[in-house]
Design an enzyme around this catalytic site. Sequence first.
Site, mmCIF file in Angstrom:
data_model
loop_
_atom_site.group_PDB
_atom_site.id
_atom_site.type_symbol
_atom_site.label_atom_id
_atom_site.label_comp_id
_atom_site.label_asym_id
_atom_site.label_seq_id
_atom_site.Cartn_x
_atom_site.Cartn_y
_atom_site.Cartn_z
ATOM 1 N N SER A 114 28.835 18.662 -1.662
ATOM 2 C CA SER A 114 27.409 18.618 -1.955
ATOM 3 C C SER A 114 26.556 19.328 -0.921
ATOM 4 O O SER A 114 25.398 19.645 -1.176
ATOM 5 C CB SER A 114 26.948 17.158 -2.048
ATOM 6 O OG SER A 114 27.063 16.527 -0.783
ATOM 7 N N LEU A 116 25.660 17.754 1.786
ATOM 8 C CA LEU A 116 24.904 16.668 2.409
ATOM 9 C C LEU A 116 25.722 15.935 3.470
ATOM 10 O O LEU A 116 25.378 14.823 3.868
ATOM 11 C CB LEU A 116 24.426 15.662 1.344
ATOM 12 C CG LEU A 116 23.523 16.214 0.246
ATOM 13 C CD1 LEU A 116 23.093 15.094 -0.698
ATOM 14 C CD2 LEU A 116 22.301 16.904 0.824
ATOM 15 N N GLU A 151 38.119 13.774 12.287
ATOM 16 C CA GLU A 151 37.941 14.808 11.265
ATOM 17 C C GLU A 151 38.271 16.206 11.784
ATOM 18 O O GLU A 151 38.984 16.969 11.123
ATOM 19 C CB GLU A 151 36.502 14.755 10.744
ATOM 20 C CG GLU A 151 36.261 15.581 9.504
ATOM 21 C CD GLU A 151 34.870 15.396 8.948
ATOM 22 O OE1 GLU A 151 34.577 16.015 7.903
ATOM 23 O OE2 GLU A 151 34.060 14.661 9.547
ATOM 24 N N ASP A 163 26.914 16.234 11.285
ATOM 25 C CA ASP A 163 27.040 15.274 10.189
ATOM 26 C C ASP A 163 27.447 13.886 10.676
ATOM 27 O O ASP A 163 26.947 12.869 10.179
ATOM 28 C CB ASP A 163 28.076 15.768 9.170
ATOM 29 C CG ASP A 163 27.650 17.067 8.508
ATOM 30 O OD1 ASP A 163 26.481 17.470 8.690
ATOM 31 O OD2 ASP A 163 28.491 17.676 7.824
#
Length: 356
Positions: A114, A116, A151, A163
């Site tokens: 997305s 986002l 991550e 993020d």
Amino acid sequence: MAESLIRARAPLRLGLGGGGTDTSPYAETYGGVVLNATVDLYANVTLRPCEGRQVALHLDDRDITWRGPAEGALPLGGETDLLKGVYNRFCAQFNGGQGLALEINAHADVPPGSGLGTSSAMVVALVKAFDELFQTRMSPYDVAHMAFEIEREELKLNGGKQDQYAAAFGGLNFIEFGPGDGVLVNPLRIAPEVVAEIEASLILFFSGVSRESARIIDEQSRNIAAGQTESIEAMHRLKEIAYRMKQALLRGRVAEVGEILDEGWVQKKRIASVISTPGLDAVYNAAKDAGAIGGKVSGAGGGGFMMFIVDPRKRRQVMRALDAQPGHVFASGLTQGGAMSWRIGDDLRKAASLAA
């Protein structure tokens, strides 16, 4: 007896300014700054004890399930790696390398890809859930840093740092990265009426195209590492734009925010060839022709969500213009809260004993 559950959620974010300057090698070399805001769309996680020595992982919004024995580290490779990565880290660091008999359900309020920060928000939500499970009482900095390590370093997924920190802290933040490894989150104290004006002026549009941000970031990083002048200068401009946008927000100049978004989008497209597409350009031009002050694609680019700042009096006509494009307008507002977790039913710490 009530079922024992832990739930957690982490908000998704809009990248308002400086996006890309938080990525390697630019941030470590020159220092990056990012201005972002979290919205009331979330990555959501539930943990519950699983019968027997089993682990069950569910991506509910994608109808994907993985099952295996709770016998230590879970094998990586596949769609559930974000869940496995957090599970493995906590089992190794806080459970003596022993597996936990757990069922984990995860879903996001938006489609994958997305723009986002959905993947990172999911990792943050998982870290918060396991933090609640083990009662490790991690600070937002600790949560974000661990999520980044899992991550980017352990799962080897390319991307920046903004993020994880946006999801952990929530709200409107001006975040500084490096030079070096340091991160400093500066919450912006925006007057409530300015926040209300931003929400009245903001339109989110999902382009209907999910994209793989890693490929875009790969090209961006290669250009910076190779010393490509245009890409580096564009990054410098994005950093300057983030500072200007910070001042506009602190002074309540929402229309100026739209103008700066417009300028930032021009600079962003100079960093890598795959950031925009003819379809995204068509949507952007339609919104501008209908009266939008400015906007940009959220995240790395290539698809996902676009944001626009409009005069609230022209909101309906811009939305009508967007309705004629592939994709759809998404209703959302800003949120101040960061990642959170809570318990339902009995103490879930007995889950550890089920795997013993």
